[in-house]
Design an enzyme around this catalytic site. Structure first.
Site, PDB file in Angstrom:
ATOM      1  N   GLN A  46      -4.868  -5.173   6.854  1.00  0.00           N
ATOM      2  CA  GLN A  46      -5.848  -6.377   6.245  1.00  0.00           C
ATOM      3  C   GLN A  46      -6.196  -7.280   7.518  1.00  0.00           C
ATOM      4  O   GLN A  46      -7.175  -7.954   6.561  1.00  0.00           O
ATOM      5  CB  GLN A  46      -5.593  -6.069   4.861  1.00  0.00           C
ATOM      6  CG  GLN A  46      -6.178  -4.783   4.374  1.00  0.00           C
ATOM      7  CD  GLN A  46      -7.077  -4.288   4.089  1.00  0.00           C
ATOM      8  OE1 GLN A  46      -8.616  -4.471   4.517  1.00  0.00           O
ATOM      9  NE2 GLN A  46      -7.479  -2.817   3.692  1.00  0.00           N
ATOM     10  N   ASP A  95       2.629  -4.156   8.052  1.00  0.00           N
ATOM     11  CA  ASP A  95       1.609  -3.608   7.491  1.00  0.00           C
ATOM     12  C   ASP A  95       0.339  -4.766   8.003  1.00  0.00           C
ATOM     13  O   ASP A  95       0.330  -5.467   6.775  1.00  0.00           O
ATOM     14  CB  ASP A  95       1.516  -2.883   6.353  1.00  0.00           C
ATOM     15  CG  ASP A  95       0.217  -2.465   6.543  1.00  0.00           C
ATOM     16  OD1 ASP A  95      -0.474  -2.343   6.746  1.00  0.00           O
ATOM     17  OD2 ASP A  95       0.427  -2.246   5.370  1.00  0.00           O
ATOM     18  N   CYS A 136      -4.243   2.498  -3.832  1.00  0.00           N
ATOM     19  CA  CYS A 136      -3.576   2.724  -3.200  1.00  0.00           C
ATOM     20  C   CYS A 136      -2.049   2.017  -3.192  1.00  0.00           C
ATOM     21  O   CYS A 136      -1.511   1.621  -2.492  1.00  0.00           O
ATOM     22  CB  CYS A 136      -3.464   3.233  -1.973  1.00  0.00           C
ATOM     23  SG  CYS A 136      -5.079   4.587  -1.979  1.00  0.00           S
ATOM     24  N   LYS A 183     -10.906  -0.077  10.085  1.00  0.00           N
ATOM     25  CA  LYS A 183     -11.254  -0.858   9.210  1.00  0.00           C
ATOM     26  C   LYS A 183     -11.913  -2.725  10.050  1.00  0.00           C
ATOM     27  O   LYS A 183     -11.697  -3.685   9.494  1.00  0.00           O
ATOM     28  CB  LYS A 183     -10.045  -1.213   8.110  1.00  0.00           C
ATOM     29  CG  LYS A 183      -9.661  -1.050   6.937  1.00  0.00           C
ATOM     30  CD  LYS A 183      -8.069  -0.993   6.467  1.00  0.00           C
ATOM     31  CE  LYS A 183      -7.207  -0.015   5.931  1.00  0.00           C
ATOM     32  NZ  LYS A 183      -8.390   0.496   4.747  1.00  0.00           N
ATOM     33  N   HIS A 220       1.064  -1.214  -0.147  1.00  0.00           N
ATOM     34  CA  HIS A 220      -0.019   0.184   0.127  1.00  0.00           C
ATOM     35  C   HIS A 220       0.966   1.231   0.141  1.00  0.00           C
ATOM     36  O   HIS A 220       2.124   1.437   0.474  1.00  0.00           O
ATOM     37  CB  HIS A 220      -0.928   0.018   1.504  1.00  0.00           C
ATOM     38  CG  HIS A 220      -1.999   0.840   1.162  1.00  0.00           C
ATOM     39  ND1 HIS A 220      -2.189   2.230   1.843  1.00  0.00           N
ATOM     40  CD2 HIS A 220      -3.361   0.791   1.035  1.00  0.00           C
ATOM     41  CE1 HIS A 220      -2.939   3.015   1.861  1.00  0.00           C
ATOM     42  NE2 HIS A 220      -3.764   2.642   1.061  1.00  0.00           N
TER      43      HIS A 220
HETATM   44  C1  LIG Z   1      -2.855  -2.620   3.966  1.00  0.00           C
HETATM   45  C2  LIG Z   1      -2.252  -1.236   3.849  1.00  0.00           C
HETATM   46  N1  LIG Z   1      -2.333  -0.506   4.672  1.00  0.00           N
HETATM   47  C3  LIG Z   1      -2.069   0.773   4.611  1.00  0.00           C
HETATM   48  C4  LIG Z   1      -3.271   1.097   5.183  1.00  0.00           C
HETATM   49  C5  LIG Z   1      -3.611   2.482   5.267  1.00  0.00           C
HETATM   50  O1  LIG Z   1      -4.172   2.362   6.546  1.00  0.00           O
HETATM   51  P1  LIG Z   1      -5.631   3.899   6.845  1.00  0.00           P
HETATM   52  O2  LIG Z   1      -5.858   4.634   5.706  1.00  0.00           O
HETATM   53  O3  LIG Z   1      -5.943   3.748   8.176  1.00  0.00           O
HETATM   54  O4  LIG Z   1      -3.705   4.512   7.877  1.00  0.00           O
HETATM   55  C6  LIG Z   1      -4.207   0.345   4.040  1.00  0.00           C
HETATM   56  C7  LIG Z   1      -5.541   1.185   4.323  1.00  0.00           C
HETATM   57  O5  LIG Z   1      -6.044   2.139   3.217  1.00  0.00           O
HETATM   58  C8  LIG Z   1      -4.521  -1.191   3.735  1.00  0.00           C
HETATM   59  O6  LIG Z   1      -5.134  -1.464   3.669  1.00  0.00           O
END
Ligand SMILES: Cc1ncc(COP(=O)(O)O)c(C=O)c1O
Ligand SMILES: Cc1ncc(COP(=O)(O)O)c(C=O)c1O
Lengths: 152, 427, 427, 152
Positions: C220, C217, C383, C243, C140
């Site tokens: 998910q 990370d 993203c 999430k 991401h």
């Molecule tokens: C795998 C992953 N990493 C990071 C993020 C970033 O999360 P957030 O937008 O809540 O900071 C997301 C979701 O948008 C994600 O799916």
């Protein structure tokens, strides 16, 4: 709210007439602790007499609870062995973390029992513990006890 | 316009109906720390979650459209509240983040410049050890510690505008403090500890005369008085939502677009990008550039309701109400022997936060006695420890009012102070 | 334990009762972007504002005590949810902030080290242009762009673990990618675009064998499966609240205390300090060290209700439910001619986010037709733009499920895809 | 929801049979625009003929809306004066920002009227505007018009 339950006579007495608030001539070590929220400070000094018993001095400025606690502690532990100081401290800490639901043993913590009511006020628990944590630190620095994980 | 009626306003705040410490009425005098929230703000957040919660600026479905619309409408309302353009408003989690964003503008630009110079950085943000940053001696830690860290990272020097004994900025040495090597001047508009309202326009003018970036911490002013943001004369202004009826978790950075777009990104990730390659990325313009990741959407929407509530009251009326309440409180405190106000005692260019000490009593004990009577005040250094040192006090007791307070709340505090003196036997 | 019943769960989510696009039932298949919120979470935030809203860790009055207690109890619950100790959990505004906090650990330590070496910095976080950072090609943007910026600031090199054609990490060259000069390895646990669940333990082991800091990370994964955080083998783990049924505006960083305490402060200001002087400050230990300013208190409290809701369902049951739903969706998609799944097609080590393309149709148009039928999916690069490029698609349509979805939701998506093909005349 | 209102026949027709999707031999300038959310891209090239009239080419990949919009634009503005292109663009942009509440003038924006329904879908407005913004950029780069502040 029961103001007298929090500020027991013993506390007010120690606050107004602190015992053992002295500067040691030749401390083995000292520890300066601060409560970052309210700025209360206490410096505790330790030495050991010929029998290995504790000699304690302290200086400080702060609220009635922190200063009375220092006075109670100094009076109680002056001349105690390090082991005794550890078990008294543990009993005092346990009482302070009981949220007011403990039956403190006056034989162990002496005037410290007066702080049982303080344990109900989370924001004041740190005040009461401040000098006790400083003493622990000073004992460790002085090589009187081994560093160990204890509740801060 | 209706006359300003705190007793009616109180009814809009569910928490003010509760009792504390064995059935006593809650007297909330800690709004400088955080304000209470009216029904409309609480309900706005709830409605959002119940009807259109979605990730904003990302989805093509109806919920995402509605959420994006609500999120951006909030920005329009918040911008309007301070007479700014929506594109000049950056959402942050609090003003502390906003101030760090600004301090990191300098450290990031400097690091990027030193490493490769690519992309080229705006020289206004590049620091060497010849440069300096100017704050004041009455700053909240949020407007002090980030600058200390910046100086530690870059070798720049930190300077402070000193204070007079009655708690005002001492501007006598302003022209030597802010010199040709000054790159940033960051000043609080209204002190959260002293209550002082500072002549920020004059300070910002001096900053601009040497080409420095001017920053104003408006955390304690925007909630309490009408502010047309450009009239502060600053390049960048920060404030928090939770001190002005809004939810926790949202703050604001205002900046001229020209300045915002010159600042390198701070927090990077999704939603703030233009094009992402594996090895490098390009970035959106402000405000998006500074809003990486999933945003505080419900909080923005709660904020929208908050500024509508304040606008309906009228910020002129809010200011007038607080001014008269502050005057009343200062008068009452002057009548209690042993009480010393730390900060201006004259009700001129001062806001409603009033710090004081009581002879023979520790501030913590005063606060505790007040609390035992249902009066909620703040004790401690109020995140302005150096300011306490300047006045030779370890800490203070502080009362601070807002739209829902009236003179009866002040009276309750005054009798509590006297009760504390009696309880500890100092009178 | 009750059997897992999405139709009963749905009743706890007010938004799922609403209709969209002229009275059609809402079919929400965008939970990988953000999840919906049950009544208990919405109510917990409301209760907080109505009963004990106050600044935490600061006040001595009853509201402040209650707020602090609620805020810290939430930390205990959230820590318990991932089998961690409360002191190891740092609140951030989202996982993006958490990842930036980690990336800034390196840039700040490096800058402080270069400027003065005082206070001394942990060598694990000091970078030169001889060092490198390793991520993967399926990250991401939140786990890619901060590292790009770090490299731009320090001269370090960014490397990527490549992907296989079926959307798995290609670990063939792991030992040469992660070498003696590697200082950080940051990998997604479950890809939000491909759905792949990565063998993070093996990657973290390799990272540790060369002394690099290992980061996962888990945005998910933690919402969708039971995670005992130490079993990931990482030093630091991030994820987001929104999430996993929680409010917007809160995320988490988990770290071993030893590591967290070695990281220089990121956002500085109130509440994270130990002692503040005008010219320098000392800092509290983690987690406070990283929680400057007024915190997202109501959000933490909402999160407490969220983890309680998930715990009551049982994360094993959640995982089993989603696994079978994913299998069903993959089977159904395989039956639609012209549909290509981007990511693993085998229902092994894969989560419930399923990206796909439809021959002759642009993903955006597919999403629009689905939306016209009340089916909310996400379209775009999610993203993870470099991941799209790896698979030679400009973007994808993605469906993602959660506890409130059942096979009828998948069926609605499938008929929508076929309807799109018919509408655009490609079948 | 009215899918036919969004995807009018004209749009689908331009999508399937794009007009003017050519590479110019000697463009004065070109501009490459990307929609950062969905990755749609368009590159617009401009030149001017002997009379100062526009010669337009474009390439792109993206959704039906962005690609049909490029085709409509290229067809409509090929051979127009720069001033005409500006007023047509302004009319098109105004319609797209009307949230579906405008009465577009077919005499001005030709097939562009088919996008009136798109204006109701905020997420698609950017798709429709993408090629128009790229053209504006290309005209500025080519020195055909002065840079000016216009809605993005
Ligand atoms: C795998 C992953 N990493 C990071 C993020 C970033 O999360 P957030 O937008 O809540 O900071 C997301 C979701 O948008 C994600 O799916
Ligand atoms: C003057 C001033 N500046 C900055 C802050 C920091 O605001 P926050 O904690 O919302 O980030 C505060 C309040 O705490 C303040 O009163």
């Amino acid at each position: 709210m029961d103001l007298n339950g929090l500020y027991q006579e013993i506390i007010l007495d120690h606050y107004k007439h602190p015992r053992g608030k002295v500067v040691l001539e030749a401390p083995l070590a000292s520890a300066h602790h601060v409560n970052p929220t309210c700025g209360d400070e206490v410096t505790v000094e330790v030495a050991a007499d010929d029998h290995g018993h504790l000699v304690i001095g302290y200086q400080g400025q702060g609220c009635s609870i922190s200063q009375a606690s220092a006075s109670v502690m100094a009076e109680l532990l002056e001349g105690a062995s390090v082991d005794e100081s550890v078990s008294v401290r543990e009993a005092f800490v346990a009482m302070m973390h009981s949220q007011g639901n403990s039956e403190p043993d006056e034989d162990v913590i002496g005037d410290g029992v007066a702080f049982a009511g303080v344990a109900k006020y989370p924001a004041r628990v740190k005040c009461a513990l401040l000098p006790w944590m400083a003493l622990q630190d000073a004992e460790i620095k002085a090589g009187l006890m081994a560093p160990k994980e204890e509740t801060r | 316009m209706n006359t300003f009626d705190p007793s009616r306003i109180k009814l809009d705040f569910p928490i003010l109906q509760r009792t504390v410490r064995d059935g006593q009425k809650l007297v909330y005098l800690d709004s400088a720390a955080t304000s209470q929230k009216p029904n409309s703000v609480i309900q706005a957040e709830r409605d959002y979650y119940e009807t259109c919660n979605a990730a904003v600026h990302r989805g093509a479905h109806q919920l995402a459209e509605e959420a994006t619309d609500a999120y951006e409408s909030a920005r329009v309302a918040i911008a309007g509240f301070v007479s700014a353009a929506p594109s000049e408003i950056v959402y942050t989690k609090n003003s502390t983040e906003a101030l760090n964003l600004v301090a990191y503008a300098f450290s990031n630009a400097t690091a990027l410049h030193r490493a490769s110079g690519n992309p080229p950085q705006d020289p206004r943000f590049i620091l060497t050890d010849e440069h300096n940053i100017v704050v004041s001696e009455m700053e909240h830690h949020a407007n002090l510690v980030p600058w200390q860290e910046l100086c530690a990272k870059t070798g720049a020097q930190l300077r402070w505008i000193p204070l007079t004994d009655d708690g005002r900025l001492d501007l006598a040495s302003l022209d030597s403090l802010i010199d040709q090597n000054t790159k940033a001047v960051s000043i609080v508009h209204q002190s959260n500890l002293l209550g002082t309202i500072n002549p920020v326009v004059a300070v910002m003018e001096r900053a601009h005369s040497v080409g420095a970036i001017g920053i104003v911490d408006a955390c304690q002013s925007i909630p309490h008085m009408p502010v047309r943001i450009r009239e502060l004369g600053a390049d960048l202004v920060v404030w928090s939502g939770h001190k002005m009826l809004g939810p926790s978790g949202i703050g604001f950075l205002w900046g001229e677009s020209e300045i915002l777009d010159s600042i390198p990104p701070f927090i990077t990730g999704g939603s703030m990008i233009e094009i992402v390659q594996l090895d490098h990325s390009t970035y959106a313009k402000a405000p998006k550039r500074f809003e990486a990741g999933t945003q505080m959407v419900s909080q923005a929407i709660g904020m929208h309701a908050a500024v509508e509530y304040l606008t309906a009251l009228g910020m002129d009326a809010v200011e007038a109400h607080e001014h008269s309440l502050t005057g009343y409180a200062l008068d009452q405190l002057a009548n209690v022997s042993g009480v010393t106000v730390i900060g201006p005692t004259e009700n001129v260019a001062r806001g409603s936060a009033i710090s004081f000490t009581v002879d023979g009593l520790h501030p913590h004990d005063v606060g505790q006695v007040l609390d035992s009577r249902g009066v909620a005040v703040r004790v401690g250094h109020h995140c302005a420890w150096p300011t306490c040192r300047r006045f030779n006090v370890p800490s203070t007791t502080r009362l601070s009012t807002y739209i829902y307070n009236d003179t009866s709340d002040i009276d309750a505090a005054i009798s509590g102070i006297v009760a504390a003196q009696e309880f500890f036997g100092v009178i």
